[in-house]
Write a protein that holds these residues in place. Structure first.
Motif, short mmCIF file in Angstrom:
data_model
loop_
_atom_site.label_atom_id
_atom_site.label_comp_id
_atom_site.label_asym_id
_atom_site.label_seq_id
_atom_site.Cartn_x
_atom_site.Cartn_y
_atom_site.Cartn_z
N ASN A 324 94.69 9.34 -11.82
CA ASN A 324 94.84 9.85 -13.18
C ASN A 324 93.59 10.61 -13.63
O ASN A 324 93.69 11.59 -14.37
N ALA A 325 92.42 10.16 -13.17
CA ALA A 325 91.20 10.89 -13.50
C ALA A 325 91.22 12.28 -12.86
O ALA A 325 90.75 13.26 -13.45
N GLU A 326 91.75 12.36 -11.65
CA GLU A 326 91.85 13.66 -10.98
C GLU A 326 92.86 14.58 -11.69
O GLU A 326 92.65 15.79 -11.78
N ILE A 327 93.95 13.99 -12.19
CA ILE A 327 94.91 14.79 -12.97
C ILE A 327 94.24 15.29 -14.25
O ILE A 327 94.43 16.44 -14.66
N ASP A 328 93.45 14.42 -14.89
CA ASP A 328 92.71 14.84 -16.08
C ASP A 328 91.82 16.03 -15.75
O ASP A 328 91.74 17.00 -16.52
N ALA A 329 91.13 15.95 -14.61
CA ALA A 329 90.23 17.04 -14.20
C ALA A 329 91.00 18.34 -14.02
O ALA A 329 90.54 19.42 -14.45
N ALA A 330 92.17 18.26 -13.40
CA ALA A 330 93.00 19.46 -13.20
C ALA A 330 93.41 20.05 -14.55
O ALA A 330 93.38 21.28 -14.73
N ASN A 331 93.78 19.19 -15.50
CA ASN A 331 94.18 19.68 -16.83
C ASN A 331 93.00 20.35 -17.56
O ASN A 331 93.19 21.32 -18.29
N ILE A 332 91.79 19.83 -17.33
CA ILE A 332 90.61 20.46 -17.93
C ILE A 332 90.38 21.83 -17.30
O ILE A 332 90.05 22.81 -17.99
N HIS A 333 90.55 21.92 -15.97
CA HIS A 333 90.43 23.22 -15.29
C HIS A 333 91.43 24.23 -15.86
O HIS A 333 91.10 25.41 -16.05
N ILE A 334 92.64 23.76 -16.16
CA ILE A 334 93.65 24.64 -16.74
C ILE A 334 93.18 25.14 -18.11
O ILE A 334 93.31 26.32 -18.44
N ALA A 335 92.63 24.22 -18.91
CA ALA A 335 92.13 24.60 -20.23
C ALA A 335 91.00 25.62 -20.13
O ALA A 335 90.83 26.46 -21.02
N LEU A 336 90.24 25.55 -19.03
CA LEU A 336 89.14 26.49 -18.81
C LEU A 336 89.60 27.78 -18.14
O LEU A 336 88.78 28.68 -17.91
N GLY A 337 90.89 27.85 -17.82
CA GLY A 337 91.42 29.06 -17.17
C GLY A 337 91.21 29.09 -15.67
O GLY A 337 91.44 30.14 -15.04
N LYS A 338 90.82 27.98 -15.08
CA LYS A 338 90.58 27.92 -13.63
C LYS A 338 91.85 27.38 -12.94
O LYS A 338 91.89 26.25 -12.46
N TYR A 339 92.88 28.21 -12.92
CA TYR A 339 94.20 27.75 -12.49
C TYR A 339 94.27 27.43 -11.00
O TYR A 339 94.87 26.44 -10.59
N ASP A 340 93.68 28.28 -10.18
CA ASP A 340 93.72 28.04 -8.73
C ASP A 340 93.01 26.74 -8.36
O ASP A 340 93.48 25.99 -7.51
N GLU A 341 91.88 26.49 -9.03
CA GLU A 341 91.13 25.26 -8.78
C GLU A 341 91.96 24.04 -9.21
O GLU A 341 91.96 23.00 -8.54
N ALA A 342 92.67 24.17 -10.33
CA ALA A 342 93.51 23.08 -10.80
C ALA A 342 94.62 22.79 -9.80
O ALA A 342 94.89 21.63 -9.47
N ILE A 343 95.27 23.85 -9.31
CA ILE A 343 96.37 23.67 -8.35
C ILE A 343 95.86 23.03 -7.07
O ILE A 343 96.52 22.15 -6.49
#
Length: 612
Positions: A324-343
């Motif tokens: 869940n912490a990793e999912i949180d990190a991905a959602n933060i990346h999305i908020a920062l516009g770092k979509y590829d990193e989130a995926i």
């Protein structure tokens, strides 16, 4: 959230003040940090941790009248009983030897009921029966005593577990009133009532949460923390956890600004007591990441999330917490516009999840969010279909979590302009949360969203009842001045304007403006837009003077934004000039008509009486 505190029988006759060291042991509970932050769950028994003396200690009042030796032996056996069988057996023997109205019997009923509540008995009716019986015996003279408070708390706890929330609130409110009276009379000089007060306040918070009155529950939770601060050793581990609990509660109602200082305090305490790399610090940092995300400080959120993950990995903490912490990190990346990193992060999480797990469903929701932001709608929809396929099988097991996930999926379909699917998912979510009393705040959100989407798709008449119901639910959950209520009133105003009902629209816009001015500030963009809508409604009604008043407020508010609101200011000023012409024109006509009427009525009056 941890299990809420419980109350067990206290040795009234000894009048002994429990030490802070002992109380810290009874107030302590194991930490947890769920993926979706919520207030205290009604699924957990509200009676577990808070005690003033060990269970085995149950001395009867020292002022009791002398008893025959055999009765004294029965009392001694009952006082020494610790297991359920021993307590019930001892109670039956003692019950047969005491008068029905004997206060010793009332205290015995209290001990049995508290024991059953503390061990998590599923027979809540039985617990309530013992609580009410104790109350009838101990409360015969209507006196204010700790034993009456304990009986009221027990009845309130049992009623809560039976989902009789109004009954629970009645018992607990009376217990709270008695405690306030006892404290004002200085009884705490003889007996420390703070642990009892803590138990009552925490149960009040649970009950109000279950009734959807979450803002009121926060007041009780804050009192709980204040009591713990006065009871526990300064900067103890338990006190750190208590600060984090309150931060979670504020985060659950999206009040991240209030949550932040409590979470920072929890982190400070746990770092001092347990070290920089403790699991408690990891939990604090993960919550801090969520709070910073809510405050839209995404860089700080990502930093805290990464530190949390680092600690958990160093301790070998895996499972849902780390995922869940990793999912949180991905959602933060999305908020920062770092979509590829989130995926990339989410693909790694998928490989660690079971094919039918809720965690896997959440991963695909986040992946769809990233793909939506890249305008890859077909791929996003495939992810959402996979997620919905998993969640459908979990509806009966975890309806609250599934309903929340459906809401997020609905938002993604909305962003792809698939409004029918979005509304369908929201209605499925509504069907689930309507059956869960403590999810009333979610019900309000779902109703508001359905109403908004119906307005958006031109189904105004269908949308209004959803918005009206949403306003009532949200007021009950968050209070009448919550910004969410303001947004609903604003949407209702827009709906009434669409239906050519400007007077009703003006009433809604006025309510929305009052709320937004308080909750968001009069210069917030949404507050200004609501003020503009109110001016427009009055203009449509022909009430140009009122329209002019609010249009002037709009101009003033946009001017405070400086160059960043140049276009908005120009448009507002243009509207103001148009209104001035209409307002002054109508005012002149009104004055002329009044003057003519006045002159007609006073033809025979001497001129000196009408001159000004």
């Amino acid at each position: 959230m941890r299990r809420v505190a419980a109350l067990v029988f206290s040795a009234l006759a000894t009048k002994r003040r429990p030490s802070s060291r002992n109380l810290s042991r009874f107030l302590h509970g194991s930490p947890s940090l769920p993926h979706s932050f919520r207030l205290i769950s009604s699924q957990r028994c509200p009676s577990r941790a808070l005690q003033t003396v060990p269970d085995a200690a149950f001395p009867l009042p020292s002022h009791r009248r002398p008893r025959p030796n055999d009765l004294a032996d029965l009392e001694e056996t009952f006082e020494a009983a610790s297991t359920t069988d021993e307590i019930l057996s001892g109670f039956r023997a003692l019950e047969a030897s005491l008068d029905p109205g004997d206060k010793s019997l009332g205290l015995a009923c209290l001990k049995v009921g508290q024991h059953l509540d503390t061990i998590g008995s599923d027979d809540h009716e039985k617990v309530l029966t013992f609580g009410l019986r104790a109350l009838r015996i101990l409360d015969v003279d209507g006196g204010s005593s700790i034993s009456v408070v304990m009986a009221l708390h027990l009845a309130g706890s049992a009623s809560y577990n039976l989902k009789r929330f109004n009954d629970s609130l009645g018992f607990l409110n009376r217990a709270n009133r008695i405690l306030n009276s006892l404290e004002s009379e200085g009884i705490d000089g003889e007996f420390d009532v703070r642990p009892v007060s803590h138990a009552v306040q925490l149960q009040l918070a649970n009950t109000k949460t279950a009734m959807g009155r979450r803002e009121e529950a926060l007041v009780n939770l804050r009192k709980c923390l204040d009591l713990k601060v006065s009871i526990l050793e300064p900067n103890s581990r338990e006190l750190g956890t208590a600060h984090r609990d309150l931060a979670e509660a504020y985060a659950a109602v999206l009040n991240f600004k209030e949550a932040l200082p409590f979470c920072l305090k929890a982190l400070e305490i746990h770092k001092v007591q347990l070290g920089q790399n403790s699991v408690e610090v990891a939990h604090d940092r993960r919550l801090l990441g969520v709070i910073y995300t809510g405050l839209e400080e995404h860089d700080k959120a990502l930093e805290q999330n990464q530190l949390s993950q680092k600690i958990m990995k160093s301790w070998g903490v895996g499972g849902s917490d780390l995922l869940n912490a990793e999912i949180d990190a991905a959602n933060i990346h999305i908020a920062l516009g770092k979509y590829d990193e989130a995926i990339k992060t989410l693909k790694g999480v998928v490989e660690q999840t079971d094919s039918e797990s809720e965690t896997r469903a959440l991963v695909f929701v986040s992946m769809a969010k990233a793909l939506c932001n890249q305008n890859k709608f077909p791929d996003a929809k495939r992810c959402l279909e996979i997620s919905c396929g998993i969640l459908e099988k979990k509806e009966s097991v975890s309806p609250d979590k599934v309903a929340e996930a459906y809401m997020e999926i609905s938002s993604l379909y909305e962003s792809m302009n698939d409004f029918e699917t979005a509304i369908c998912l929201l209605k499925r979510s509504l069907a689930m949360v309507e059956k869960i009393p403590q999810e009333q705040h979610v019900e309000g959100n779902v109703l508001a969203k359905i109403g908004w989407l119906l307005l958006l798709t031109g189904k105004v008449a269908q949308g209004i009842p959803f918005l009206e119901s949403a306003a009532e639910r949200m007021k009950e959950s968050f209070g009448p001045k919550h910004f969410g209520v303001g947004y609903i009133y604003n949407n209702l105003g827009a709906a009434y304007m669409e239906m050519d009902r400007p007077q009703s629209a003006a009433q809604m816009f006025a309510l929305a403006k009052d709320i937004m001015d308080v909750s968001l500030g009069p210069h917030h963009a949404d507050s200004i837009e609501t003020c503009q809508s109110l001016a427009n409604a009055y203009k449509t009604m022909g009430s140009y003077v009122l329209a002019l008043e609010f249009q002037q407020q709009v101009v003033h508010a946009w001017r405070s934004h400086g160059s960043s609101a140049k276009d908005e200011l120009e448009e507002a000023a243009k509207n103001l000039e148009e209104l001035k012409k209409k307002a002054f024109g109508s005012l002149t006509e009104e004055v002329m008509q009044e003057a003519l009427s006045l002159a007609s009525r006073n033809d025979s009056v001497p001129s000196k009486d009408v001159q000004h």
